[in-house]
Design an enzyme around this catalytic site. Structure first.
Site, PDB file in Angstrom:
ATOM      1  N   ARG A  91       0.838  -1.207   0.000  1.00 46.26           N
ATOM      2  CA  ARG A  91       0.000   0.000   0.000  1.00 46.26           C
ATOM      3  C   ARG A  91       0.876   1.262   0.000  1.00 46.26           C
ATOM      4  NH1 ARG A  91      -0.425   4.699   2.661  1.00 46.26           N
ATOM      5  NH2 ARG A  91       0.019   3.625   4.609  1.00 46.26           N
ATOM      6  N   ASP A  92       1.515   1.539   1.109  1.00 48.15           N
ATOM      7  CA  ASP A  92       2.340   2.756   1.183  1.00 48.15           C
ATOM      8  C   ASP A  92       3.451   2.680   0.142  1.00 48.15           C
ATOM      9  OD1 ASP A  92       3.337   5.159   2.109  1.00 48.15           O
ATOM     10  OD2 ASP A  92       3.376   4.566   4.205  1.00 48.15           O
ATOM     11  N   HIS A 125       5.607   4.352  12.552  1.00 45.37           N
ATOM     12  CA  HIS A 125       5.515   4.262  11.078  1.00 45.37           C
ATOM     13  C   HIS A 125       6.491   5.297  10.516  1.00 45.37           C
ATOM     14  CE1 HIS A 125       3.010   3.900   7.266  1.00 45.37           C
ATOM     15  NE2 HIS A 125       3.636   5.049   7.045  1.00 45.37           N
ATOM     16  N   HIS A 133       9.220   6.804   7.871  1.00 49.23           N
ATOM     17  CA  HIS A 133       9.826   6.821   6.532  1.00 49.23           C
ATOM     18  C   HIS A 133      11.315   7.139   6.707  1.00 49.23           C
ATOM     19  CE1 HIS A 133       6.216   6.553   3.846  1.00 49.23           C
ATOM     20  NE2 HIS A 133       5.639   6.728   5.016  1.00 49.23           N
ATOM     21  N   CYS A 193       4.749   9.040  -0.004  1.00 48.09           N
ATOM     22  CA  CYS A 193       3.361   9.474  -0.025  1.00 48.09           C
ATOM     23  C   CYS A 193       3.178  10.429  -1.191  1.00 48.09           C
ATOM     24  CB  CYS A 193       2.994  10.170   1.285  1.00 48.09           C
ATOM     25  SG  CYS A 193       1.331  10.856   1.261  1.00 48.09           S
ATOM     26  N   ASN A 209       9.153   3.911   3.192  1.00 52.94           N
ATOM     27  CA  ASN A 209       9.159   3.529   4.601  1.00 52.94           C
ATOM     28  C   ASN A 209      10.493   2.868   4.901  1.00 52.94           C
ATOM     29  OD1 ASN A 209       6.214   3.017   3.499  1.00 52.94           O
ATOM     30  ND2 ASN A 209       6.045   3.446   5.679  1.00 52.94           N
TER      31      ASN A 209
HETATM   32  P1  HMG Z   1     -12.760  14.810  -2.016  1.00 54.05           P
HETATM   33  O1  HMG Z   1     -12.541  15.295  -3.416  1.00 54.05           O
HETATM   34  O2  HMG Z   1     -12.819  15.827  -0.934  1.00 54.05           O
HETATM   35  O3  HMG Z   1     -14.044  13.857  -1.907  1.00 54.05           O
HETATM   36  O4  HMG Z   1     -11.619  13.764  -1.699  1.00 54.05           O
HETATM   37  P2  HMG Z   1     -15.527  14.007  -2.309  1.00 54.05           P
HETATM   38  O5  HMG Z   1     -16.320  13.278  -1.288  1.00 54.05           O
HETATM   39  O6  HMG Z   1     -15.861  15.444  -2.637  1.00 54.05           O
HETATM   40  O7  HMG Z   1     -15.585  13.154  -3.682  1.00 54.05           O
HETATM   41  C1  HMG Z   1     -14.906  13.551  -4.865  1.00 54.05           C
HETATM   42  C2  HMG Z   1     -14.804  12.357  -5.807  1.00 54.05           C
HETATM   43  O8  HMG Z   1     -14.066  11.309  -5.199  1.00 54.05           O
HETATM   44  C3  HMG Z   1     -16.162  11.753  -6.163  1.00 54.05           C
HETATM   45  O9  HMG Z   1     -16.030  11.174  -7.466  1.00 54.05           O
HETATM   46  C4  HMG Z   1     -16.298  10.632  -5.157  1.00 54.05           C
HETATM   47  O10 HMG Z   1     -17.158   9.605  -5.592  1.00 54.05           O
HETATM   48  C5  HMG Z   1     -14.861  10.134  -5.084  1.00 54.05           C
HETATM   49  P3  HMG Z   1     -16.490  11.969  -8.786  1.00 54.05           P
HETATM   50  O11 HMG Z   1     -17.946  12.252  -8.562  1.00 54.05           O
HETATM   51  O12 HMG Z   1     -15.647  13.232  -8.837  1.00 54.05           O
HETATM   52  O13 HMG Z   1     -16.178  11.001  -9.876  1.00 54.05           O
HETATM   53  N1  HMG Z   1     -14.578   9.471  -3.822  1.00 54.05           N
HETATM   54  C6  HMG Z   1     -14.057   8.234  -3.706  1.00 54.05           C
HETATM   55  N2  HMG Z   1     -13.710   7.319  -4.641  1.00 54.05           N
HETATM   56  C7  HMG Z   1     -13.216   6.142  -4.187  1.00 54.05           C
HETATM   57  N3  HMG Z   1     -13.039   5.852  -2.877  1.00 54.05           N
HETATM   58  C8  HMG Z   1     -13.392   6.747  -1.938  1.00 54.05           C
HETATM   59  C9  HMG Z   1     -13.915   7.984  -2.344  1.00 54.05           C
HETATM   60  N4  HMG Z   1     -14.347   9.079  -1.668  1.00 54.05           N
HETATM   61  C10 HMG Z   1     -14.744   9.974  -2.579  1.00 54.05           C
HETATM   62  N5  HMG Z   1     -13.210   6.442  -0.647  1.00 54.05           N
HETATM   63  C11 HMG Z   1     -10.709  11.854  -0.567  1.00 54.05           C
HETATM   64  C12 HMG Z   1     -11.511  13.130  -0.438  1.00 54.05           C
HETATM   65  C13 HMG Z   1     -10.342  11.368   0.816  1.00 54.05           C
HETATM   66  C14 HMG Z   1     -11.537  10.796  -1.296  1.00 54.05           C
HETATM   67  C15 HMG Z   1      -9.446  12.150  -1.412  1.00 54.05           C
HETATM   68  O14 HMG Z   1      -8.810  13.257  -0.848  1.00 54.05           O
HETATM   69  C16 HMG Z   1      -8.498  11.018  -1.511  1.00 54.05           C
HETATM   70  O15 HMG Z   1      -8.811   9.968  -2.083  1.00 54.05           O
HETATM   71  N6  HMG Z   1      -7.280  11.180  -1.004  1.00 54.05           N
HETATM   72  C17 HMG Z   1      -6.263  10.138  -1.096  1.00 54.05           C
HETATM   73  C18 HMG Z   1      -5.287  10.321  -0.012  1.00 54.05           C
HETATM   74  C19 HMG Z   1      -4.312   9.172   0.028  1.00 54.05           C
HETATM   75  O16 HMG Z   1      -4.611   8.052  -0.319  1.00 54.05           O
HETATM   76  N7  HMG Z   1      -3.078   9.492   0.472  1.00 54.05           N
HETATM   77  C20 HMG Z   1      -2.077   8.526   0.661  1.00 54.05           C
HETATM   78  C21 HMG Z   1      -2.361   7.673   1.864  1.00 54.05           C
HETATM   79  S1  HMG Z   1      -1.998   8.494   3.417  1.00 54.05           S
HETATM   80  C22 HMG Z   1      -0.328   8.156   3.704  1.00 54.05           C
HETATM   81  O17 HMG Z   1       0.326   7.645   2.840  1.00 54.05           O
HETATM   82  C23 HMG Z   1       0.250   8.439   5.075  1.00 54.05           C
HETATM   83  C24 HMG Z   1       0.422   7.168   5.902  1.00 54.05           C
HETATM   84  O18 HMG Z   1       1.249   6.249   5.240  1.00 54.05           O
HETATM   85  C25 HMG Z   1       1.042   7.528   7.265  1.00 54.05           C
HETATM   86  C26 HMG Z   1       2.303   8.381   7.154  1.00 54.05           C
HETATM   87  O19 HMG Z   1       3.260   7.993   6.469  1.00 54.05           O
HETATM   88  O20 HMG Z   1       2.297   9.422   7.770  1.00 54.05           O
HETATM   89  C27 HMG Z   1      -0.923   6.483   6.175  1.00 54.05           C
HETATM   90 MG    MG Z   2       3.387   6.286   5.231  1.00 56.41          MG
END
Ligand code: HMG
Ligand code: MG
Length: 308
Positions: A15-16, A215, A217, A248, A257
């Protein structure tokens, strides 16, 4: 010194690790990676992300991945059936889709930095917590465990320093909602050991250390040193990524990571049990690095492969 006797590794490479790969990785390759990770003895493999495919195209096949893993569990009589495969679910839409695929564990992911929260999930910290509450509630009602993440615990790509009190506040909320564990993310790998200890001291006043995970990186090459520091405080859950894959997409310049092989080597050297076969994991790291056509990001993996 209170080093733990045992550490649980949460393998986040699929995933990450993969979410940041610009070249599309096939569903078959992801599933092969997850199968190999599980076969090496990893009991917890984070496998997918139910996020918007527009935001993170590499995770668009979340359904196929989680359905295939559900079926492999159902058909398995081996130790593999003991592996927990989890997925990220930032909102109800994500949770509903994940539940349809029979997931047993999900994760919500918040941030200790306002700017990062906006860039990563398009809302403020307070809005994100309000969004997570029903996700956690519904998941728990469905018998699904929920893990919480806090990002930017040792620094933010947009804001720089982050006060440990901010981290503690978000961690407290996630635990209060019902997350069984809160994973503390040094998203951009800027931390150093004493800072990591200091942050953990503050957070563990709100969430017991037995419910916290590290967690980290490895962007600045400090992850192992930081892990040693928090292990000494009693941290017994570590997130890591085979071959150090990852980064990310919303933290520019963040590298992968800490490599799982490097963490295992450190822990084995300290006499800390993990239940994971280091040699098998190193072969998996070598294999996925070749598949992706990138150098192996694990020093231990490189050394083991070079020594045959
Ligand atoms: P948004 O644009 O605010 O959401 O995004 P919305 O509710 O307004 O919806 C917009 C569009 O997204 C719509 O589709 C929804 O259907 C769709 P459209 O009508 O435009 O075709 N949608 C979704 N589609 C699939 N799955 C969903 C979903 N929700 C809405 N769950 C949202 C908000 C959270 C969806 C967006 O910002 C997003 O997907 N962000 C991704 C963030 C991400 O994955 N980041 C990486 C992971 S975090 C990380 O890596 C850190 C971590 O490792 C820890 C660390 O290292 O610190 C965990
Ligand atoms: Mg991470």
């Amino acid at each position: 010194m209170h080093f733990p006797h045992k550490v649980r590794i949460v393998e986040v490479g699929a995933r990450d690790g993969l979410q940041n790969e610009s070249v599309p990785v096939s569903t078959a390759t992801k599933l092969e990676l997850i199968r190999r990770l599980s076969d090496s003895g990893l009991a917890h493999v984070e496998a997918a992300s139910f996020v918007s495919p527009r935001w993170v195209p590499q995770m668009a096949d979340h359904r196929e991945i989680m359905l295939a893993l559900r079926d492999s569990h159902a058909n398995s009589t081996t130790a593999k059936s003991a592996t927990t495969y989890s997925a990220l679910t930032p909102n109800m839409k994500g949770l509903e889709a994940a539940l349809e695929c029979g997931v047993r564990e999900v994760a919500v992911f918040g941030s200790a930095s306002e700017s990062f929260s906006q860039r990563n999930i398009n809302c403020s910290i307070a809005e994100s917590l309000a969004r997570f509450a029903p996700v956690v509630e519904h998941a728990l009602k469905a018998g699904v465990r929920v893990r919480g993440y806090v990002s930017c615990v040792l620094g933010c790509p947009y804001e720089g320093e982050i006060a440990p009190a901010e981290v503690a506040a978000v961690a407290r909320e996630l635990k209060a909602m019902g997350c069984y564990e809160v994973s503390l993310g040094d998203t951009i790998g800027v931390g150093t050991p004493l800072k990591a200890k200091h942050m953990l001291e503050q957070v563990s006043r709100e969430v017991p250390i037995t419910q916290l995970a590290a967690h980290f990186h490895d962007t600045y090459g400090q992850a192992l040193a930081n892990l040693y520091a928090v292990l000494e405080e009693g941290i017994a859950v570590i997130d890591s990524s085979v071959a150090g894959l990852g980064g990310c997409p919303y933290a520019k310049g963040a590298s992968g990571n800490v490599a799982s092989e490097d963490v295992l080597y450190l822990l084995e050297g300290m006499g800390i049990e993990t239940g994971v076969d280091l040699a098998a994991l190193a072969r998996t790291g070598d294999w996925i690095s070749r598949e992706l056509g990138r150098p192996n990001g694990s020093r231990v993996g490189q050394a083991l492969m070079a020594s045959g």
